[in-house]
Design a protein around this motif. Structure first.
Motif, PDB file in Angstrom:
ATOM      1  N   ALA A   3     -10.573  -1.915   2.725  1.00  0.00           N
ATOM      2  CA  ALA A   3     -11.474  -2.623   3.647  1.00  0.00           C
ATOM      3  C   ALA A   3     -11.814  -1.705   4.826  1.00  0.00           C
ATOM      4  N   PRO A   4     -13.000  -1.828   5.409  1.00  0.00           N
ATOM      5  CA  PRO A   4     -13.366  -0.997   6.560  1.00  0.00           C
ATOM      6  C   PRO A   4     -12.330  -1.124   7.681  1.00  0.00           C
ATOM      7  N   GLY A   5     -11.902   0.045   8.163  1.00  0.00           N
ATOM      8  CA  GLY A   5     -10.951   0.046   9.263  1.00  0.00           C
ATOM      9  C   GLY A   5      -9.507   0.000   8.825  1.00  0.00           C
ATOM     10  N   SER A   6      -9.272  -0.199   7.519  1.00  0.00           N
ATOM     11  CA  SER A   6      -7.873  -0.244   7.069  1.00  0.00           C
ATOM     12  C   SER A   6      -7.387   1.178   6.834  1.00  0.00           C
ATOM     13  N   GLY A   7      -6.109   1.358   6.854  1.00  0.00           N
ATOM     14  CA  GLY A   7      -5.518   2.676   6.650  1.00  0.00           C
ATOM     15  C   GLY A   7      -4.152   2.562   6.068  1.00  0.00           C
ATOM     16  N   GLU A   8      -3.559   3.705   5.774  1.00  0.00           N
ATOM     17  CA  GLU A   8      -2.213   3.715   5.222  1.00  0.00           C
ATOM     18  C   GLU A   8      -1.218   3.474   6.326  1.00  0.00           C
ATOM     19  N   SER A   9      -0.061   2.959   5.941  1.00  0.00           N
ATOM     20  CA  SER A   9       0.994   2.757   6.933  1.00  0.00           C
ATOM     21  C   SER A   9       1.630   4.071   7.273  1.00  0.00           C
TER      22      SER A   9
ATOM     23  N   HIS B 150       1.156   4.400  -7.749  1.00  0.00           N
ATOM     24  CA  HIS B 150       0.392   5.313  -6.903  1.00  0.00           C
ATOM     25  C   HIS B 150      -1.079   5.335  -7.311  1.00  0.00           C
ATOM     26  N   ASP B 151      -1.319   5.526  -8.593  1.00  0.00           N
ATOM     27  CA  ASP B 151      -2.701   5.696  -9.038  1.00  0.00           C
ATOM     28  C   ASP B 151      -3.500   4.408  -8.888  1.00  0.00           C
ATOM     29  N   THR B 152      -2.868   3.267  -9.115  1.00  0.00           N
ATOM     30  CA  THR B 152      -3.556   1.987  -8.939  1.00  0.00           C
ATOM     31  C   THR B 152      -3.913   1.760  -7.483  1.00  0.00           C
ATOM     32  N   ASP B 153      -2.974   2.067  -6.588  1.00  0.00           N
ATOM     33  CA  ASP B 153      -3.240   1.856  -5.163  1.00  0.00           C
ATOM     34  C   ASP B 153      -4.342   2.782  -4.669  1.00  0.00           C
ATOM     35  N   GLN B 154      -4.320   4.045  -5.124  1.00  0.00           N
ATOM     36  CA  GLN B 154      -5.325   4.996  -4.665  1.00  0.00           C
ATOM     37  C   GLN B 154      -6.718   4.642  -5.189  1.00  0.00           C
ATOM     38  N   ALA B 155      -6.756   3.946  -6.321  1.00  0.00           N
ATOM     39  CA  ALA B 155      -8.049   3.590  -6.907  1.00  0.00           C
ATOM     40  C   ALA B 155      -8.641   2.335  -6.290  1.00  0.00           C
ATOM     41  N   GLU B 156      -7.823   1.549  -5.582  1.00  0.00           N
ATOM     42  CA  GLU B 156      -8.317   0.302  -5.012  1.00  0.00           C
ATOM     43  C   GLU B 156      -9.145   0.570  -3.768  1.00  0.00           C
ATOM     44  N   PRO B 157     -10.285  -0.090  -3.621  1.00  0.00           N
ATOM     45  CA  PRO B 157     -11.111   0.099  -2.415  1.00  0.00           C
ATOM     46  C   PRO B 157     -10.419  -0.439  -1.180  1.00  0.00           C
TER      47      PRO B 157
ATOM     48  N   PRO C  76       0.817  -1.215   0.000  1.00  0.00           N
ATOM     49  CA  PRO C  76       0.000   0.000   0.000  1.00  0.00           C
ATOM     50  C   PRO C  76       0.847   1.259   0.000  1.00  0.00           C
ATOM     51  N   TRP C  77       0.300   2.303  -0.579  1.00  0.00           N
ATOM     52  CA  TRP C  77       0.969   3.599  -0.637  1.00  0.00           C
ATOM     53  C   TRP C  77       1.123   4.171   0.769  1.00  0.00           C
ATOM     54  N   ASP C  78       2.309   4.660   1.084  1.00  0.00           N
ATOM     55  CA  ASP C  78       2.570   5.278   2.385  1.00  0.00           C
ATOM     56  C   ASP C  78       2.469   6.796   2.218  1.00  0.00           C
ATOM     57  N   ARG C  79       1.646   7.434   3.036  1.00  0.00           N
ATOM     58  CA  ARG C  79       1.403   8.874   2.875  1.00  0.00           C
ATOM     59  C   ARG C  79       2.667   9.697   3.022  1.00  0.00           C
ATOM     60  N   ARG C  80       3.688   9.138   3.665  1.00  0.00           N
ATOM     61  CA  ARG C  80       4.940   9.880   3.820  1.00  0.00           C
ATOM     62  C   ARG C  80       5.713  10.011   2.505  1.00  0.00           C
TER      63      ARG C  80
END
Length: 329
Positions: free
Chosen positions: A323-329, A314-321, A256-260
Motif C-alpha cells: 500500500a502507498p506509504g507502507s514499508g518494511e519493519s 520470502h518470495d510471496t511477501d516480496q511479490a505482494e503489492p 511482512p518480510w523484515d529487511r534485517r
C-alpha cells in the motif's frame, strides 16, 4: 510436480504431510489424512512405541542410568544423549504429529502422571530451572495442550535487558544467548497461538528484536560473525541455534518480510545445491533413537523442507503489492 517436491514426498509421513501443507496445492483433506498417519506408521509410531512408564529412556532430560534401550541406539556415544522425554517430545512436535490422536493423548497422559525432572523432582509440565529447557517445555506443552502457565510466568521474569534469555544468567551473565533465546521464543509463540492466558506478545517481540538487531548471527558491537557453526544447518536442532532455525522461526511468525533478515536469507539461498536440495551439515553429537537421514554432507529432506518454506514466505511477501506509504519493519 517439481523434482525436489517429488523427492521430499518420497519419505516418511512426518515430512510428507508438511510438504503437502506448505509446498503444494494439496486439498486439506489429503493433508489431514497424511498427518494422521504420523502417529500410526513410520517415525512417529516408532517414537510412541518406545515410551515406557510415561517416559522415554526413563528420564525427563537425561536417560536414567538403569535404563536399557529396547533396540540399539545410533549416533555418537560421546555426545549428549537425545533419547529422554524432552528431546523425544520435541521431535514429535517437529513431526507435526496430531496432538488429538488417541495414541498421542495416551503418551502425554503418561508424561503428565509419571515424568519428573532430574533437578528437583518437579512434574514435567511444571518446568525446570534453565530457560532453554523451559522454553522447549513450553513449546511442547502448548503444542500438546498441557498447562504450562507456571513456566511461562517464570520465563517472563527472566528476560534480560537486551531482550533475550540466557541459561547462564543465574551465574551472573547479563548478555543473552542465541541458543536460549530461540528456545524461549519458539515456546512463547506456540503458547500464544494455543490461546495461553498469560500475555506474552511484548516479551516475544523484544526477544525477536534481539535476534533481528544482530542480523540473526552477528555481534551488535562489531558486526562480526558470532559463531561459524551457526552457518551450518542441522536437524534435529535440539537446543542449538543456527541461521536456518532462526529464519524458520520468523517464517512461522509470518507477517511482512523484515529487511534485517536479508543477509541470513542470502546465506540460505547460496547453500541450495544444484539438485535443489540443502545438505545436512552439523549433526549434534549424541545417541538418538534412530537415524532419519544419510548423514552430514548429504542432501537433507528436513533442511530442504524448512529452507523451501522460508523461500516461499520470502518470495510471496516480496511479490505482494504494498500500500502507498507502507514499508518494511
Amino acid at each position: 510436480m517439481s523434482d525436489d517436491i517429488a523427492w521430499l514426498l518420497d519419505t516418511d509421513p512426518a515430512i510428507r504431510w508438511q510438504v503437502l501443507r506448505d509446498l503444494s496445492e494439496a486439498p486439506a483433506a489429503a493433508v489431514a489424512a497424511e498427518r494422521t498417519r504420523v502417529a500410526e506408521t513410520g517415525w512417529g509410531k516408532k517414537l510412541l512405541d518406545l515410551q515406557s512408564n510415561g517416559q522415554w529412556a526413563g528420564g525427563a532430560y537425561y536417560p536414567d542410568r538403569g535404563w536399557r534401550p529396547p533396540q540399539p541406539m545410533v549416533g555418537d556415544p560421546d555426545g549428549q544423549p537425545w533419547t529422554a522425554t524432552l528431546p523425544t517430545l520435541r521431535l514429535l512436535r517437529d513431526f507435526g504429529i496430531d496432538p488429538t490422536h488417541p495414541a498421542v493423548r495416551a503418551a502425554l497422559s503418561g508424561v503428565r502422571q509419571h515424568c519428573t525432572w532430574e533437578y528437583a523432582g518437579e512434574p514435567f509440565f511444571d518446568g525446570e530451572v534453565e530457560p532453554c529447557i523451559n522454553g522447549g517445555t513450553v513449546a511442547i506443552g502448548a503444542y500438546f495442550g498441557e498447562n504450562v502457565d507456571g513456566i511461562v510466568n517464570r520465563l517472563l521474569t527472566e528476560q534480560l535487558d537486551d531482550g533475550g534469555w540466557n541459561c547462564e544468567a543465574e551465574s551472573g551473565s547479563t548478555r543473552s544467548s542465541f541458543h536460549t533465546t530461540i528456545c524461549v521464543l519458539e515456546g512463547l509463540l506456540e503458547y500464544e497461538r494455543a490461546g495461553g492466558t498469560t500475555p506474552v506478545a511484548d516479551a516475544r517481540r523484544r526477544g525477536e528484536e534481539y535476534l533481528l538487531a544482530r542480523s540473526l548471527y552477528r555481534r551488535a558491537s562489531t558486526g562480526q560473525i558470532i559463531d561459524s557453526n551457526w552457518l551450518q544447518f542441522s536437524f534435529p536442532v535440539q537446543w542449538h541455534y543456527d541461521v536456518l532455525r532462526g529464519l524458520d522461526y520468523f517464517r512461522s511468525v509470518g507477517g511482512p518480510w523484515d529487511r534485517r533478515l536479508s543477509e541470513a536469507f542470502g546465506l540460505l539461498r547460496d547453500k541450495q545445491q544444484r539438485d535443489g536440495s540443502w545438505l545436512l551439515e552439523n549433526t549434534h553429537p549424541g545417541l538418538v533413537h534412530f537415524e532419519m537421514e544419510a548423514g552430514d554432507s548429504r542432501p537433507s529432506r528436513w533442511n530442504t523442507l524448512r529452507a523451501l518454506r522460508v523461500l516461499r514466505w520470502h518470495d510471496t511477501d516480496q511479490a505482494e503489492p504494498r500500500a502507498p506509504g507502507s514499508g518494511e519493519s
